[in-house]
Design an enzyme around this catalytic site. Structure first.
Site, PDB file in Angstrom:
ATOM      1  CE1 TYR A  56      -7.575   4.031  10.626  1.00 42.58           C
ATOM      2  CE2 TYR A  56      -9.274   5.485   9.774  1.00 42.58           C
ATOM      3  CZ  TYR A  56      -8.011   4.925   9.667  1.00 42.58           C
ATOM      4  OH  TYR A  56      -7.198   5.273   8.618  1.00 42.58           O
TER       5      TYR A  56
ATOM      6  N   GLY B   7       0.784  -1.229   0.000  1.00 42.76           N
ATOM      7  CA  GLY B   7       0.000   0.000   0.000  1.00 42.76           C
ATOM      8  C   GLY B   7       0.816   1.280   0.000  1.00 42.76           C
TER       9      GLY B   7
END
Length: 306
Positions: A177, A26
């Site tokens: 998160y 990524g």
């Protein structure tokens, strides 16, 4: 230099040592690749050494002669963070770039080996500890930078839940998160305040917009089902998503305490520029409180004045 900053605008990095966490896939992979292509000695700090070696092979295939090293780093374990820092300290007399990129997004509730909520533990506390253990290799280096990858999700309504940091009473994966990504910004701004008088190292943050990476694997099923149809409209690939991090790490015009993200609609995608973060991310009292709590939880104190 064009207003549309790209990896072609990255200056020569030869002679610089860059440590990139989560560099096997990524955004981290693309960040490591571009830095290596521009001459940096890049340390791929990864949990799975074999995957790190595979990533290094892919980079070398694109950049023959790239100067790469693999460092095992498991951010779910403070013992691993300490071991990795010790190994890096024995291998490198100085570090120019520490890029806190690795992250976990919206998993089911789990904890790190030290008992921290997984997202807060990996995304914030692990990187906080790593930075604290490596910072004295950076402070004497002119132009050194600590770059931490945050997210648009930092605009979480609840802010930092000091009364339930580890989500022991209740767990909302999206809110947790967001808390961890807000913590990334609070850390960056507080670190910048502390290093500013020294004049060598700066702390900068970045976010990738909505990047199509492996992080989406933990999103709810219905969201994952519609992603293929909407992704081209609102997301960008890892190579574009890494550009804010790369600009924060390499553009000579970057200032400490800046935050870089895409220039497109709602910062979802586009080329990197300075963007604004939430009002709560600039709350100095919260920055200081989180710093103190993070030192207490990790047992790591930075070589800096308060």
């Amino acid at each position: 230099m064009s207003d549309k900053w790209t990896e072609l605008d990255v200056p020569q990095q030869r002679g610089r040592v860059a440590v990139v966490t989560g560099a096997n896939t990524g955004l981290g992979f693309e960040t490591a690749r571009v830095l290596a292509e521009h001459g940096a000695s890049v340390v791929l700090a990864v949990r799975d050494v074999e995957k790190g070696k595979q990533a290094a092979d892919r980079i070398v295939a694109q950049a023959p002669g790239a100067d790469l090293a693999i460092q095992r780093l498991d951010l779910t374990s403070l013992d691993s963070v300490r071991a990795a820092a010790a190994e890096l300290r024995s291998s490198y007399p100085k570090i120019d770039l520490l890029i806190n990129n690795a992250g976990i997004m919206t998993p089911p509730k789990r904890t790190t080996r030290d008992g921290f909520e997984l997202q807060f533990g990996v995304n914030h506390l692990g990187h906080f500890a790593l930075a604290g253990l490596l910072l004295d290799l950076m402070l004497p280096v002119p132009g050194s930078r600590v770059v931490t990858v945050s997210s648009m999700a930092h605009r979480v309504r609840a802010g930092i839940r000091f009364d339930d940091l580890q989500s022991e009473r209740s767990y909302d994966r999206v809110a947790a998160y967001g808390q961890s990504k807000l913590a990334n910004l609070l850390f960056t701004y507080e670190l910048q305040r502390r290093v500013a008088p020294l004049g060598g190292t700066i702390a900068v943050a970045a976010h990738p917009g909505v990047a199509a990476t492996e992080l989406v694997r933990n999103l709810p099923g219905p969201v994952r089902l519609v992603l293929p149809a909407v992704m081209p409209l609102f997301t960008q690939g890892p190579a574009m998503g890494a550009l804010p991090t790369l600009r924060a790490a390499t553009d000579p015009a970057v200032l400490g305490g800046q935050y870089y993200g895409p220039d497109g609609w709602r910062e979802n995608r586009g080329h990197p520029r300075v963007v604004a973060s939430s009002k709560q991310s600039h709350d100095e009292a919260v920055q200081r409180r989180l710093w103190a709590v993070s030192e207490q939880l990790t047992g790591v104190r930075f070589p800096l004045e308060d």
